[in-house]
Design an enzyme around this catalytic site. Structure first.
Site, PDB file in Angstrom:
ATOM      1  N   CYS A  62      98.859  50.035  34.566  1.00 42.68           N
ATOM      2  CA  CYS A  62      99.223  51.412  34.226  1.00 42.68           C
ATOM      3  C   CYS A  62      99.977  52.135  35.345  1.00 42.68           C
ATOM      4  CB  CYS A  62      97.973  52.213  33.868  1.00 42.68           C
ATOM      5  SG  CYS A  62      96.809  51.321  32.834  1.00 42.68           S
ATOM      6  N   HIS A  82      96.535  61.359  35.098  1.00 42.04           N
ATOM      7  CA  HIS A  82      96.507  60.055  34.434  1.00 42.04           C
ATOM      8  C   HIS A  82      95.808  60.214  33.083  1.00 42.04           C
ATOM      9  CE1 HIS A  82      96.807  55.786  34.055  1.00 42.04           C
ATOM     10  NE2 HIS A  82      95.501  55.612  34.013  1.00 42.04           N
ATOM     11  N   GLU A 141      88.672  61.107  37.752  1.00 38.59           N
ATOM     12  CA  GLU A 141      89.918  61.781  38.140  1.00 38.59           C
ATOM     13  C   GLU A 141      89.674  63.266  38.386  1.00 38.59           C
ATOM     14  OE1 GLU A 141      94.653  62.129  37.007  1.00 38.59           O
ATOM     15  OE2 GLU A 141      93.252  61.345  35.502  1.00 38.59           O
ATOM     16  N   LYS A 162      99.262  62.227  27.663  1.00 34.46           N
ATOM     17  CA  LYS A 162      98.853  61.082  26.842  1.00 34.46           C
ATOM     18  C   LYS A 162      98.188  61.544  25.545  1.00 34.46           C
ATOM     19  CE  LYS A 162      98.154  57.517  30.410  1.00 34.46           C
ATOM     20  NZ  LYS A 162      98.412  58.243  31.652  1.00 34.46           N
ATOM     21  N   HIS A 178      99.294  56.077  25.531  1.00 35.63           N
ATOM     22  CA  HIS A 178      99.341  55.401  26.825  1.00 35.63           C
ATOM     23  C   HIS A 178     100.393  54.301  26.761  1.00 35.63           C
ATOM     24  CE1 HIS A 178      98.390  53.870  30.621  1.00 35.63           C
ATOM     25  NE2 HIS A 178      97.080  53.807  30.558  1.00 35.63           N
ATOM     26  N   PHE A 213      94.186  49.713  35.796  1.00 38.72           N
ATOM     27  CA  PHE A 213      93.243  48.604  35.798  1.00 38.72           C
ATOM     28  C   PHE A 213      93.635  47.663  36.947  1.00 38.72           C
ATOM     29  CE2 PHE A 213      91.930  48.540  31.012  1.00 38.72           C
ATOM     30  CZ  PHE A 213      91.147  49.660  31.244  1.00 38.72           C
TER      31      PHE A 213
END
Length: 417
Positions: free
Chosen positions: A167, A306, A317, A338, A343, A403
């Site tokens: 990502c 994010h 976050e 998003k 995403h 990830f």
């Protein structure tokens, strides 16, 4: 060190066929999320997708029809950004002009098509040879296919680099291009993020991770709910985005106006867990980006988070942003776009960064469009439901946390006309 300017941007996303259209729909709070195609729904009936607003092959020359869908997205976005920057193919300084691409999983459509053809041939009882596939299958599905297509299309002889960091792929591509220009290795670069993995094989794998959003019973389009108490995961999207970076000297020499100055880049690795995020390393990436830019937390007015709408991701976050900004949170507006475009994995970082630059220049901040019931643990100003207009924004930050534990943070500020 050279000052690095953004002189062009472009995108093809679930929200629009170009960047202005994508930004307009983001400000309107439109959610481009819908049901999967029949070929996917027969295996995964509850899966939602954020498909691109236009078919990329219809926006390209016929010679690009055989490219993988991800590479097509890359070329469409790059074309818009290069046109906006006033750059034509084969510039005189082509050896000082680089190509930087971020992608999570290149060639997903090619790979799925290859195995579908193989299975079909096997089931036809020997009437077709299952080992005969298209001779360009490997060049189509290699991770650097998009970078190769862009460099050949525009005759760019500078370094052609591909970053595959889940990502964070395209955010890291931006940061590495920024440092290459700032430190004098290049004078310009086209940076692109692309992703096209809305295929049965890819979605079966993502579904197994149990991170995909469940359909909202009342309105499936609003099923991705970052920072909400009732969030259930993210929705995969597809598309591409691009930005042109140039040294200030190069841009000024050709009298090209700048959209913004890219001024800070921070990155870190959790080195702890494949999927669980680390607040400490997110904090370090953001602090590093601010230090790189020579800015303090109070200098940032908008942050594109994010914000994946996962249980651990949103809470961590939020904690990280709180740790970095402290008292400056009173003047910091944050949103996760998003919630609207899904995403885009390898393309997410650059699309969200481009939307943040648009927000800075327009003074209109896109919302977290589905934030109706905030999680009490996510108690920052996440611009719920509706866009905010008439805002003075002098600097922005955009976060991408991947990830594998890779974190990237980017900072840009206004550049005088």
């Amino acid at each position: 060190m050279a000052k690095v300017l953004i002189t062009g941007m472009g995108a093809i996303s679930p929200l629009g066929a170009d960047l202005p259209g994508s930004f307009a729909r983001a400000l309107a709070g439109d959610c481009a999320i819908g049901p999967a195609s029949a070929g996917i729904a027969k295996w995964l009936p509850d899966v939602l997708l954020a498909s691109a607003a236009a078919e990329p092959h219809t926006m390209l020359d016929a010679k690009h029809a055989s490219l993988d869908r991800a590479s097509q997205f890359a070329l469409v976005a790059a074309g818009e950004a290069m046109n906006a920057a006033g750059i034509t193919p084969r510039p005189a300084d082509a050896r000082r002009f680089g190509v930087f691409v971020g992608i999570g999983f290149g060639g997903a459509h090619t790979v799925d098509g290859l195995y579908e053809r193989f299975q079909s041939a096997v089931q036809s009882e020997g009437k077709r040879n299952p080992t005969v596939v298209h001779p360009l299958s490997v060049p189509r599905m290699m991770a650097n296919a998009a970078a190769a297509a862009i460099s050949m299309t525009y005759g760019l002889n500078g370094p052609s680099n591909t970053y595959s960091v889940a990502c964070a792929s395209s955010a890291i591509a931006i940061g590495e291009a920024f440092h290459a220009i700032r430190d004098g290795y290049l004078d310009a670069a086209i940076v692109v993020g692309c992703e096209a993995m809305l295929t049965p094989g890819s979605l079966l794998a993502w579904n197994a991770l149990r991170v995909m959003a469940k359909p909202d019973a009342n309105n499936p389009a609003r099923s991705c709910r970052p920072f909400s108490q009732d969030r259930s995961g993210f929705v995969l999207g597809e598309g591409g985005a691009a930005i042109v970076l140039e040294s200030a000297e190069r841009a000024h020499a050709r009298q090209q106006p700048a959209l913004a100055e890219l001024c800070g880049y921070g990155r870190s690795s959790d080195a702890a867990h494949l999927t669980a995020p680390s607040s400490a390393e997110q904090v370090f990436a953001m602090q590093q980006a601010l230090a790189d830019a020579g800015l303090q937390p109070q200098h940032i007015q908008y942050l594109n988070a994010h914000g994946t709408a996962t249980e651990a991701g949103d809470v961590v976050e939020t904690e990280s942003i709180r740790s970095v900004f402290g008292d400056a949170l009173q003047q910091l507006a944050i949103s996760s776009t998003k919630s609207m475009h899904g995403h885009l994995i390898g393309a997410s970082g650059i699309l969200e960064f481009a939307l943040a630059v648009m927000a800075m220049n327009s003074g209109s901040l896109p919302p977290t469009a589905t934030l109706e019931t905030p999680d009490p643990r996510c108690d920052l100003d996440f611009i719920p439901l509706q866009a905010r207009h008439g805002c003075q924004v002098d600097a922005i930050m955009s976060n991408s946390f991947a990830f594998g534990g890779s974190n990237a943070s980017l900072v840009a500020r206004r550049h005088p006309a």
